[in-house]
Design a protein around this motif. Structure first.
Motif, mmCIF file in Angstrom:
data_model
loop_
_atom_site.group_PDB
_atom_site.id
_atom_site.type_symbol
_atom_site.label_atom_id
_atom_site.label_comp_id
_atom_site.label_asym_id
_atom_site.label_seq_id
_atom_site.Cartn_x
_atom_site.Cartn_y
_atom_site.Cartn_z
ATOM 1 N N VAL A 41 0.844 -1.194 0.000
ATOM 2 C CA VAL A 41 0.000 0.000 0.000
ATOM 3 C C VAL A 41 0.883 1.249 0.000
ATOM 4 O O VAL A 41 1.899 1.315 0.699
ATOM 5 C CB VAL A 41 -0.916 0.006 1.243
ATOM 6 N N ILE A 42 0.471 2.240 -0.802
ATOM 7 C CA ILE A 42 1.187 3.504 -0.863
ATOM 8 C C ILE A 42 0.188 4.631 -0.622
ATOM 9 O O ILE A 42 -0.867 4.693 -1.267
ATOM 10 C CB ILE A 42 1.872 3.702 -2.228
ATOM 11 N N CYS A 43 0.513 5.520 0.284
ATOM 12 C CA CYS A 43 -0.341 6.663 0.593
ATOM 13 C C CYS A 43 -0.041 7.819 -0.366
ATOM 14 O O CYS A 43 1.121 8.130 -0.619
ATOM 15 C CB CYS A 43 -0.121 7.129 2.030
ATOM 16 N N HIS A 44 -1.099 8.428 -0.875
ATOM 17 C CA HIS A 44 -0.906 9.594 -1.740
ATOM 18 C C HIS A 44 -0.122 10.685 -1.018
ATOM 19 O O HIS A 44 0.658 11.408 -1.644
ATOM 20 C CB HIS A 44 -2.274 10.147 -2.187
ATOM 21 N N ASP A 45 -0.361 10.805 0.290
ATOM 22 C CA ASP A 45 0.338 11.853 1.052
ATOM 23 C C ASP A 45 1.849 11.674 1.010
ATOM 24 O O ASP A 45 2.606 12.650 1.128
ATOM 25 C CB ASP A 45 -0.131 11.840 2.511
ATOM 26 N N ASP A 46 2.308 10.414 0.823
ATOM 27 C CA ASP A 46 3.745 10.150 0.745
ATOM 28 C C ASP A 46 4.316 10.510 -0.625
ATOM 29 O O ASP A 46 5.545 10.560 -0.791
ATOM 30 C CB ASP A 46 4.031 8.672 1.041
ATOM 31 N N LYS A 50 7.050 15.066 -3.391
ATOM 32 C CA LYS A 50 8.256 14.344 -3.815
ATOM 33 C C LYS A 50 8.756 14.875 -5.162
ATOM 34 O O LYS A 50 7.976 15.320 -6.003
ATOM 35 C CB LYS A 50 7.962 12.845 -3.951
ATOM 36 N N GLU A 51 10.067 14.786 -5.369
ATOM 37 C CA GLU A 51 10.637 15.138 -6.664
ATOM 38 C C GLU A 51 10.373 14.018 -7.662
ATOM 39 O O GLU A 51 10.273 12.839 -7.296
ATOM 40 C CB GLU A 51 12.140 15.375 -6.531
ATOM 41 N N TRP A 52 10.279 14.383 -8.937
ATOM 42 C CA TRP A 52 10.087 13.374 -9.979
ATOM 43 C C TRP A 52 11.302 12.450 -10.038
ATOM 44 O O TRP A 52 12.438 12.890 -9.940
ATOM 45 C CB TRP A 52 9.864 14.044 -11.336
ATOM 46 N N GLY A 53 11.026 11.159 -10.183
ATOM 47 C CA GLY A 53 12.084 10.164 -10.193
ATOM 48 C C GLY A 53 12.428 9.638 -8.818
ATOM 49 O O GLY A 53 13.279 8.745 -8.689
ATOM 50 N N ALA A 54 11.770 10.165 -7.780
ATOM 51 C CA ALA A 54 12.072 9.742 -6.405
ATOM 52 C C ALA A 54 11.590 8.310 -6.156
ATOM 53 O O ALA A 54 10.594 7.857 -6.716
ATOM 54 C CB ALA A 54 11.410 10.687 -5.409
ATOM 55 N N GLU A 55 12.316 7.611 -5.315
ATOM 56 C CA GLU A 55 11.932 6.267 -4.892
ATOM 57 C C GLU A 55 10.976 6.375 -3.703
ATOM 58 O O GLU A 55 11.215 7.133 -2.769
ATOM 59 C CB GLU A 55 13.165 5.453 -4.504
ATOM 60 N N VAL A 56 9.888 5.607 -3.780
ATOM 61 C CA VAL A 56 8.905 5.576 -2.696
ATOM 62 C C VAL A 56 8.673 4.120 -2.324
ATOM 63 O O VAL A 56 8.489 3.268 -3.198
ATOM 64 C CB VAL A 56 7.576 6.231 -3.137
ATOM 65 N N LEU A 60 5.122 -2.716 2.391
ATOM 66 C CA LEU A 60 5.853 -3.986 2.368
ATOM 67 C C LEU A 60 7.321 -3.782 2.009
ATOM 68 O O LEU A 60 8.039 -4.745 1.745
ATOM 69 C CB LEU A 60 5.205 -4.940 1.356
ATOM 70 N N GLU A 61 7.760 -2.539 1.990
ATOM 71 C CA GLU A 61 9.145 -2.190 1.661
ATOM 72 C C GLU A 61 9.518 -2.569 0.230
ATOM 73 O O GLU A 61 10.659 -2.934 -0.061
ATOM 74 C CB GLU A 61 10.122 -2.837 2.651
ATOM 75 N N LYS A 62 8.557 -2.440 -0.680
ATOM 76 C CA LYS A 62 8.805 -2.648 -2.103
ATOM 77 C C LYS A 62 8.945 -1.285 -2.770
ATOM 78 O O LYS A 62 8.137 -0.383 -2.545
ATOM 79 C CB LYS A 62 7.659 -3.430 -2.748
ATOM 80 N N PRO A 63 9.976 -1.107 -3.616
ATOM 81 C CA PRO A 63 10.226 0.221 -4.193
ATOM 82 C C PRO A 63 9.345 0.524 -5.410
ATOM 83 O O PRO A 63 9.079 -0.321 -6.248
ATOM 84 C CB PRO A 63 11.697 0.144 -4.607
#
Length: 281
Positions: A41-46, A50-56, A60-63
């Motif tokens: 799961v990824i939160c939009h708030d995260d 963020k800069e373009w190209g950033a790793e999120v 589950l700690e998946k990039p």
């Protein structure tokens, strides 16, 4: 303006979230929302700020990697009920028909609206697209896909059979994605400006042959038939080679230019034979 972004992702941006395994998601950023994937799961708030190209990282700690959305990404991710045109075909269609800012274009056979999205993007704020479809459920889906791109104001959708003709005249280009285009060549002729470009896509050779005959009878010339092949290669230094699969035949593309009826025009058979001899040298 569509696809123009600040240096960082902001709320309301349409973004592409890509994983290392080539899967990607397209979403519009909204505070408080979440994206659920099989990789976490990824939160939009995260993502906002963020800069373009950033790793999120997902929970589950998946990039994943954050990018501005592209037209190609939108086309590949288009919700569809039927097969849409591939970007490899769309690019050639746009260039061959001369679609650009200010162009007035008709398409018939809207389908899920893949080509409609590209046409609406390239005609710009000063051009316009007129899209005809006879199936209500397809037109509804195409309208939703255009709304996602915020390009609806550049397109007039029309629910009807084109056997009755088109409302517009003197348009710059016209593209058909219908099973029997030879039945509508007369209607196409009336809608195009003198010298306007016509295009069509067909899956089988016998359909192409029927269309070619109709184009000759209705004073179209400079006819081309082609197909676009696309082959990817593995981007690996130690084993650089073609990938196991390629996007081969998706359809025959047919292009022609509308010309004025010639005085004392020769019969179709004679004119066609003469042109064939000229081409053959």
């Amino acid at each position: 303006m569509i696809f123009q972004y600040q240096e960082i992702a902001q709320e309301g941006d349409l973004v592409e979230l890509t994983s290392l395994r080539k899967g990607f998601y397209i979403l519009r950023l909204e505070k408080g929302k979440v994206l659920q994937t099989h990789r976490g799961v990824i939160c939009h708030d995260d993502l906002i700020g963020k800069e373009w190209g950033a790793e999120v990282m997902s929970h589950l700690e998946k990039p994943f990697y954050l990018y501005p959305v592209t037209l190609s990404g939108m086309l590949k991710n288009t919700r569809r009920n039927t097969q849409i045109l591939y970007p490899k075909d769309i690019g050639y269609i746009l260039i061959t028909l001369g679609i650009g800012p200010g162009s007035r274009v008709i398409e018939a056979g809207t389908g899920s609206g893949g080509l409609t999205q590209a046409l609406a993007f390239y005609v710009g704020e000063t051009g316009h697209v007129y899209s005809y479809e006879s199936r209500p459920q397809m037109l509804d889906l195409a309208q939703k896909n255009l709304a996602l791109l915020e390009l609806s104001d550049r397109v007039d959708f029309k629910l009807r059979d084109i056997i009755t003709g088109f409302d517009e005249t003197n348009v710059d280009a016209l593209f058909l994605d219908v099973p029997t285009p030879q039945d509508y060549v007369h209607q196409v002729k009336k809608a195009l400006r003198p010298g306007g470009g016509f295009g069509c896509i067909l899956p089988t050779a016998n359909q192409v042959i029927r269309l070619l005959s109709a184009l000759r009878r209705n004073d179209f010339s400079f006819i081309d038939v082609c197909e676009i092949m696309l082959r990817f290669y593995k981007p690996e230094e130690n084993r650089f080679r073609p990938t196991d699969r390629m996007v081969a035949h998706t359809g025959f593309l047919i292009f022609a230019r509308s010309i004025k009826e010639r005085e004392g025009k020769k019969s179709d058979t004679t004119a066609s034979a003469q042109e064939s001899n000229e081409i053959g040298g």
